[in-house]
Design an enzyme around this catalytic site. Structure first.
Site, PDB file in Angstrom:
ATOM      1  N   GLU A 100      30.899  53.753  41.395  1.00 46.68           N
ATOM      2  CA  GLU A 100      29.987  54.557  42.210  1.00 46.68           C
ATOM      3  C   GLU A 100      30.584  54.905  43.573  1.00 46.68           C
ATOM      4  OE1 GLU A 100      27.016  51.811  39.967  1.00 46.68           O
ATOM      5  OE2 GLU A 100      29.134  51.794  40.552  1.00 46.68           O
ATOM      6  N   HIS A 145      38.081  45.104  36.074  1.00 50.28           N
ATOM      7  CA  HIS A 145      36.655  45.363  36.252  1.00 50.28           C
ATOM      8  C   HIS A 145      36.492  46.542  37.208  1.00 50.28           C
ATOM      9  CE1 HIS A 145      35.897  41.665  34.118  1.00 50.28           C
ATOM     10  NE2 HIS A 145      36.819  41.103  34.881  1.00 50.28           N
ATOM     11  N   GLU A 197      28.949  40.064  34.200  1.00 54.22           N
ATOM     12  CA  GLU A 197      29.553  40.157  35.536  1.00 54.22           C
ATOM     13  C   GLU A 197      30.941  39.533  35.492  1.00 54.22           C
ATOM     14  OE1 GLU A 197      25.310  40.917  36.387  1.00 54.22           O
ATOM     15  OE2 GLU A 197      26.304  39.348  35.241  1.00 54.22           O
ATOM     16  N   SER A 198      31.910  40.258  34.949  1.00 51.57           N
ATOM     17  CA  SER A 198      33.340  39.923  34.951  1.00 51.57           C
ATOM     18  C   SER A 198      33.818  39.130  33.742  1.00 51.57           C
ATOM     19  CB  SER A 198      33.752  39.304  36.283  1.00 51.57           C
ATOM     20  OG  SER A 198      33.493  40.220  37.339  1.00 51.57           O
ATOM     21  N   PHE A 233      29.588  49.717  30.556  1.00 47.01           N
ATOM     22  CA  PHE A 233      28.221  49.487  30.995  1.00 47.01           C
ATOM     23  C   PHE A 233      27.493  50.823  31.119  1.00 47.01           C
ATOM     24  CE2 PHE A 233      30.668  45.820  32.276  1.00 47.01           C
ATOM     25  CZ  PHE A 233      29.845  44.757  31.928  1.00 47.01           C
ATOM     26  N   CYS A 281      31.219  38.808  39.584  1.00 47.16           N
ATOM     27  CA  CYS A 281      30.942  39.742  40.677  1.00 47.16           C
ATOM     28  C   CYS A 281      29.446  39.750  40.988  1.00 47.16           C
ATOM     29  CB  CYS A 281      31.435  41.139  40.307  1.00 47.16           C
ATOM     30  SG  CYS A 281      30.787  41.740  38.727  1.00 47.16           S
ATOM     31  N   PHE A 325      26.077  47.755  44.328  1.00 43.24           N
ATOM     32  CA  PHE A 325      26.555  46.635  43.526  1.00 43.24           C
ATOM     33  C   PHE A 325      27.831  46.062  44.140  1.00 43.24           C
ATOM     34  CE2 PHE A 325      28.899  44.630  40.074  1.00 43.24           C
ATOM     35  CZ  PHE A 325      27.925  43.795  39.546  1.00 43.24           C
ATOM     36  N   SER A 368      34.573  46.851  31.970  1.00 39.39           N
ATOM     37  CA  SER A 368      35.304  45.583  32.019  1.00 39.39           C
ATOM     38  C   SER A 368      36.212  45.473  30.811  1.00 39.39           C
ATOM     39  CB  SER A 368      34.341  44.393  32.043  1.00 39.39           C
ATOM     40  OG  SER A 368      33.661  44.277  33.262  1.00 39.39           O
TER      41      SER A 368
END
EC number: 4.1.1.50
Length: 354
Positions: free
Chosen positions: A252, A248, A62-63, A229, A77, A6, A235
């Site tokens: 991983e 954010h 996404e952000s 998430f 992102c 990601f 976030s």
């Protein structure tokens, strides 16, 4: 580093408007359905939101998105299509008698650049798309790629900036600080993984991550709207008067990334020293690579503030500034881009630790 994963590095767009009417709500009058349609073009959705008397803050899939009466900030992102938001936002503003007066687009260097769709595989192509989307009245324009001299050792990443303005003199009152962090401490990022069967929803799990990681102590005055998430990732948007902040996290291993951004005034004692705020934010993640982009709009560039940031990060976190670049943008002010790595982890091009 992972072959693919990601993309944590965000694309960021800021649009500033002027108005001929006296409606204090301005852009905040845009209805949610219209915002949702724009976000659908960008390929993201709203997952949480909060508002106060000054602005609206949306946590996105996404952000983040921030809507002020005369300003929109959106950062996304992954492989999102951020630049598709420019034309519809300008159109929505026009229906409210607001006229675009300035635009700024910025991003770091992607971890997985080949995974990006057109035009994000080339900054030149991105600039072309932005310029084609803007009115001719924004005649003061500049594009720049701020590349550290030590970029070839893969410990530093370039900062890409495009600005356009109708006026040559900047008038944005806040200083914007954008921090990008990679190679996060493996112990520290454990806070951003969900536990299987914890029985929590994304909101309650997000609050737990905020508390366990220490994010709630970066600015104790801010109201935090957070979201966790599944199975991992985090976030948040912070709301403190007319000041925003956002974080954010992609935790991983192999492509871990975290960003911190805030708007502040260097001379407002009530909101904390910039170097202390950065120290608290970076200490949450203990990264091996840090970049700090500081945009001075209405406030003059202060070299002493830049040096103080370097001294405090070195003293409290052991981070050494490896590169400092400064560039001027007509109508948008001065951008300072600093790259840091821990002394113990940095390898010089000639070989050996420093």
């Amino acid at each position: 580093m992972a072959v693919s994963g990601f993309e944590g590095f965000e694309k960021r767009l800021e649009l500033r408007f002027s108005t001929t009417n006296n409606n204090p709500m301005g852009l905040r009058l845009i209805d949610f359905e219209s915002l949702d349609q724009v976000l659908n073009e960008v390929q993201c959705t709203v997952v949480s939101a909060v508002a106060n008397h000054s602005f609206d803050a949306y946590v996105l899939s996404e952000s983040s998105l921030f809507v002020y009466p005369t300003k929109i900030i959106i950062k996304t992102c992954g492989t999102t299509q951020l630049l598709k938001s420019i034309r519809p936002f300008i159109h929505l503003a026009r229906t409210l008698s607001l006229t675009l007066r300035a635009c700024r687009y910025s991003r770091g260097s992607f971890i997985f650049p080949k995974a990006q769709p057109f035009p994000y595989t080339s900054f030149k192509d991105e600039v072309v798309i932005v310029e084609e989307s803007l009115p001719n009245s924004l005649r003061y324009r500049k594009a720049s790629v701020m590349t550290p001299s030590n970029n070839n050792n893969n410990h530093s990443r370039a900062w890409h900036v495009f600005t356009a303005s109708a006026d040559v003199a900047p008038d944005e009152p806040l200083v914007v600080v954008e921090v990008c962090m990679t190679e996060l401490d493996r112990v520290n990022v454990r806070s951003f993984f969900r536990r299987k069967g914890d029985g929590k929803n994304s909101d309650s799990a997000g609050k737990e991550m905020t508390r366990l990681s220490g994010i709630d102590m970066i600015n104790a005055n801010a109201f935090i709207c957070d979201f966790a998430f599944d199975p991992c990732g985090y976030s948040m948007n912070g709301v403190d008067g007319d000041r925003y902040s956002t974080i954010h996290v992609t935790p991983e291993d192999g492509f871990s990334y975290a960003s911190f951004e805030c708007g502040l005034s260097l001379y407002d004692d009530g909101h904390g020293d910039i170097s202390e705020v950065l120290t608290r934010a970076i200490d949450v993640f203990r990264p091996d690579c840090v970049s700090v982009a500081t945009t001075y709009g209405g406030e003059d560039y202060d070299h002493e503030v830049t040096k103080r940031v370097e001294r405090v990060l070195a003293k409290k976190l052991g981070l050494k500034c490896r590169s400092r670049l400064v560039d001027e943008f007509p109508g948008s002010g001065t951008v300072v881009f600093q790259s840091f790595t821990p002394r113990r982890k940095y390898y010089s091009p000639e070989g050996g630790e420093q």
